[in-house]
Structures are given as C-alpha cells and as structure tokens.
Design a protein around this motif. Structure first.
Motif, PDB file in Angstrom:
ATOM      1  N   PHE A  80      -1.550  -3.388   3.369  1.00 28.20           N
ATOM      2  CA  PHE A  80      -0.952  -2.102   3.684  1.00 28.20           C
ATOM      3  C   PHE A  80      -1.497  -1.504   4.967  1.00 28.20           C
ATOM      4  O   PHE A  80      -2.650  -1.714   5.332  1.00 28.20           O
ATOM      5  CB  PHE A  80      -1.183  -1.109   2.536  1.00 28.20           C
ATOM      6  CG  PHE A  80      -0.363  -1.416   1.318  1.00 28.20           C
ATOM      7  CD1 PHE A  80       0.878  -0.819   1.132  1.00 28.20           C
ATOM      8  CD2 PHE A  80      -0.811  -2.320   0.377  1.00 28.20           C
ATOM      9  CE1 PHE A  80       1.636  -1.106   0.018  1.00 28.20           C
ATOM     10  CE2 PHE A  80      -0.055  -2.620  -0.741  1.00 28.20           C
ATOM     11  CZ  PHE A  80       1.172  -2.005  -0.926  1.00 28.20           C
ATOM     12  N   LYS A  81      -0.638  -0.727   5.616  1.00 25.92           N
ATOM     13  CA  LYS A  81      -1.053   0.129   6.715  1.00 25.92           C
ATOM     14  C   LYS A  81      -1.088   1.556   6.189  1.00 25.92           C
ATOM     15  O   LYS A  81      -0.596   1.848   5.101  1.00 25.92           O
ATOM     16  CB  LYS A  81      -0.065   0.014   7.884  1.00 25.92           C
ATOM     17  CG  LYS A  81       0.047  -1.415   8.428  1.00 25.92           C
ATOM     18  CD  LYS A  81       1.131  -1.509   9.486  1.00 25.92           C
ATOM     19  CE  LYS A  81       1.265  -2.932   9.997  1.00 25.92           C
ATOM     20  NZ  LYS A  81       2.348  -3.088  10.990  1.00 25.92           N
ATOM     21  N   SER A  82      -1.645   2.449   6.980  1.00 26.42           N
ATOM     22  CA  SER A  82      -1.810   3.827   6.507  1.00 26.42           C
ATOM     23  C   SER A  82      -0.473   4.479   6.169  1.00 26.42           C
ATOM     24  O   SER A  82      -0.380   5.331   5.285  1.00 26.42           O
ATOM     25  CB  SER A  82      -2.544   4.665   7.564  1.00 26.42           C
ATOM     26  OG  SER A  82      -1.818   4.647   8.786  1.00 26.42           O
ATOM     27  N   GLU A  83       0.590   4.057   6.875  1.00 21.46           N
ATOM     28  CA  GLU A  83       1.898   4.674   6.626  1.00 21.46           C
ATOM     29  C   GLU A  83       2.683   3.943   5.531  1.00 21.46           C
ATOM     30  O   GLU A  83       3.840   4.248   5.272  1.00 21.46           O
ATOM     31  CB  GLU A  83       2.725   4.713   7.922  1.00 21.46           C
ATOM     32  CG  GLU A  83       3.108   3.348   8.472  1.00 21.46           C
ATOM     33  CD  GLU A  83       2.071   2.763   9.419  1.00 21.46           C
ATOM     34  OE1 GLU A  83       2.436   1.852  10.189  1.00 21.46           O
ATOM     35  OE2 GLU A  83       0.901   3.212   9.381  1.00 21.46           O
ATOM     36  N   HIS A 107       3.169   2.811  -0.795  1.00 20.73           N
ATOM     37  CA  HIS A 107       1.736   2.754  -0.554  1.00 20.73           C
ATOM     38  C   HIS A 107       1.063   1.876  -1.615  1.00 20.73           C
ATOM     39  O   HIS A 107       1.661   1.550  -2.642  1.00 20.73           O
ATOM     40  CB  HIS A 107       1.142   4.167  -0.565  1.00 20.73           C
ATOM     41  CG  HIS A 107       1.634   4.995   0.577  1.00 20.73           C
ATOM     42  ND1 HIS A 107       1.104   4.922   1.839  1.00 20.73           N
ATOM     43  CD2 HIS A 107       2.639   5.913   0.633  1.00 20.73           C
ATOM     44  CE1 HIS A 107       1.747   5.767   2.633  1.00 20.73           C
ATOM     45  NE2 HIS A 107       2.679   6.378   1.926  1.00 20.73           N
ATOM     46  N   ASP A 157      -5.491  -4.849   2.096  1.00 23.23           N
ATOM     47  CA  ASP A 157      -5.242  -5.437   3.414  1.00 23.23           C
ATOM     48  C   ASP A 157      -3.749  -5.648   3.693  1.00 23.23           C
ATOM     49  O   ASP A 157      -3.359  -5.869   4.845  1.00 23.23           O
ATOM     50  CB  ASP A 157      -5.980  -6.776   3.547  1.00 23.23           C
ATOM     51  CG  ASP A 157      -7.489  -6.599   3.680  1.00 23.23           C
ATOM     52  OD1 ASP A 157      -7.931  -5.462   3.940  1.00 23.23           O
ATOM     53  OD2 ASP A 157      -8.217  -7.596   3.521  1.00 23.23           O
ATOM     54  N   ARG A 196       4.021   0.197   3.485  1.00 23.42           N
ATOM     55  CA  ARG A 196       4.598  -1.086   3.894  1.00 23.42           C
ATOM     56  C   ARG A 196       5.919  -1.328   3.184  1.00 23.42           C
ATOM     57  O   ARG A 196       6.088  -0.963   2.008  1.00 23.42           O
ATOM     58  CB  ARG A 196       3.619  -2.229   3.592  1.00 23.42           C
ATOM     59  CG  ARG A 196       4.176  -3.585   4.038  1.00 23.42           C
ATOM     60  CD  ARG A 196       3.166  -4.683   4.030  1.00 23.42           C
ATOM     61  NE  ARG A 196       3.832  -5.971   4.193  1.00 23.42           N
ATOM     62  CZ  ARG A 196       3.204  -7.137   4.230  1.00 23.42           C
ATOM     63  NH1 ARG A 196       1.890  -7.170   4.137  1.00 23.42           N
ATOM     64  NH2 ARG A 196       3.886  -8.264   4.365  1.00 23.42           N
TER      65      ARG A 196
END
Length: 308
Positions: free
Chosen positions: A26-29, A72, A24, A31
């Motif tokens: 992290f975003k897909s690209e 990631h 949670d 952080r």
C-alpha cells in the motif's frame, strides 16, 4: 506473561510476515484492488503456509468485496480476518474428562515434533487445575525419551511409570493405567514412540497400545492427542491424517508455533482434517501451552504492533 501475551509472542513471526508484507503493498493514499494486487496478496498468504485452497478463498473474498476500488490496508485486513475466522471456526475444545475414574490421554507424533515437552505442558496444566497426574513412559525405543520424561515428572512433582529397557510400549501403557486405577490418580498421560506415519509396523503399534489401555478402561483413551510441529508447515497435514486413523486421534496439539512464520498452517489443519486444534504450544517452559481459540488466534496473526 499472561495467556494472551504468550499467544502474541508465539505468533510474532507470522504476524511480521502478514503485516509487514501487506503494508508494503500500500501507499499512503491507498491502492487499487486489481489483478496485480491480488497476485501479490496471494504470494504473501502462501508464505504463512495456510495452503492453496484457503489462500484462494481469502483472495477471492477480497476480490469480491473490493475489486476495482482504491482501499487502505486496514480495509483488506478486516476482510481477511473475517474470512479467516469463518474458515477456522471451531468451539474451544479442552480435554474431555472421564465421567469417573482416571482420564487417560494417549499422545503421539513423529520424532522431534515436541511430544515430550507437550506432555510436560499438559501435566503442568492439569496440576494447575488441582488434578493428580501420572505419566506413562511408553516411548521405549529411545532411552533418552524415557529419561527426559522422568526428568519432567520430577520437576513437576508427578509420578512416572517406566518399564525395563526394551519393554513393549503397550505393556508400559497398561502399567500406567493400572497405577492410575490403584492410586486414584485423576489423569494418566501415556507417551508413545515418535514415529513416521509411513512406518506401518509402528503405526499398527499405536493400535495395540490403545487396545491395551482398553483392557482396563473400555472407554479409554478418553483423548488421543497428536502433536504436530508447526515449523513443518504443510508436511504436518499428511502426518495428521495417517495418525488420526491409526491412533483414533481426538485432537491436535500444535507445538513450536513461536519458531516459525508458518502460523497459517492452522488454517490448513482446520480445513483439511476433521479434528479440532485443542492446544497450541510456545517455547520450552512447561507453562507455555494455551487452549486454542480461533478468533483470538486470527486477531493476533494480524496484530500490527507485532508486525512491526
């Protein structure tokens, strides 16, 4: 289930906390690793009850390797796993057997820690190795404990030495060792009364039990195992330190690991107590005991499939 499957299931709750909560962050690209991220990571690690110092070391390791970079989740997990394996490092530590004659194992722990069930699991393990076993029902303060141990002995097909109601635990221990010597039994497991580490008179009784065993086998007990309840988390640390001194403990059996998300307490135990974690227990079945391996343990803590 095989051994590794049982480890995975036992760590399911801990793995869910680590993997779900870390994911949670992290975003897909990816952080950026900044102070906000490190604070969030610190809070997640604390949830597993690994303690202040190990948590700070893990966060510092991530900061040292990644601060100011966009990364990631897998990158952070790899750093955490490597550092955790370093913090928890120990050799696998199975039972040390006597050079000759019976191997005597004394088992202690607070009430409700899972001591009697852990004794049954140990007896089952020894039976599976082809060894003969006798149990000593030394928890004479609770009639139910003697009865429960007797039921396990019948179920497992091993002998159980019991004293009359109100017998002194040291006397039962002596009789159990005597039975093992007279009947060429290979392993004698002596139960002791569940007690709080603050009860000084009962803690001193552990010393008396140990002394009574040594009257017949001077080098015994060959192992003194402390059963800790994983669900108590950090409270188990103070228990371990007090028991270790009174009983001359040689190792820890961590019970009820399947019932908690506090699997990180093993990290704190390894960091703060000079005792190896010998076995970890899951579930109520007598087969649910596994030799502790730190590297496998860490891998399963971060198992993505279990984490959901």
């Amino acid at each position: 289930m095989g051994l590794f499957d049982r480890i995975r299931q036992g760590l399911k709750k801990t793995s869910q906390v680590l993997n779900t909560d870390v994911r949670d962050l992290f975003k897909s690209e990816g952080r950026l690793i900044d102070e906000d991220f490190l604070d969030d990571l610190r809070a997640i690690l604390f949830k597993t009850d690994m303690g202040y110092d190990p948590t700070e070391e893990l966060v510092a390791e991530v900061a040292k390797n990644m601060r100011g970079r966009v990364v990631h989740m897998t990158d952070v997990i790899d750093v955490l796993k490597t550092k955790l394996k370093e913090l928890m490092a120990q050799d696998e530590s199975p039972i040390t057997y006597a050079a000759s004659g019976p191997t005597v194992i004394m088992v202690c722990g607070v009430n409700g820690a899972g001591k009697t069930t852990s004794i049954a699991k140990l007896a089952c393990m020894f039976k599976g190795q082809g060894k003969s076993v006798v149990l000593g029902a030394g928890d004479t303060f609770r009639a139910a404990a003697v009865e429960q141990l007797g039921i396990w002995a019948d179920r497992l097909g091993v002998e159980c030495v019991k004293g009359p109601e109100g017998s002194h635990p040291a006397t039962v221990a002596y009789q159990a060792v005597e039975y093992a010597l007279n009947n060429n039994i290979e392993v004698c497991i002596v139960d002791t009364a569940g007690r709080l580490q603050t009860q000084k008179n009962l803690m001193s009784e552990l010393t008396k039990i140990r002394d009574s065993i040594r009257k017949q086998i001077p080098e015994a007990p060959h192992e003194a195992l402390l059963v800790l309840d994983a669900t108590t988390g950090q409270n188990g640390i103070s228990q371990a330190n007090n028991f270790a001194e009174a009983a001359g403990c040689t190792g820890i059996v961590l019970a009820k690991l399947d019932g908690t998300a506090k699997g990180g307490v093993v990290v704190a135990i390894r960091q703060q107590i000079g005792l190896p974690v010998k076995y970890i227990g899951f579930g109520e079945q007598h087969e649910d005991l596994v030799l502790f391996n730190p590297d496998k343990f860490v891998d399963e803590m971060f198992d993505e499939e279990l984490g959901g």
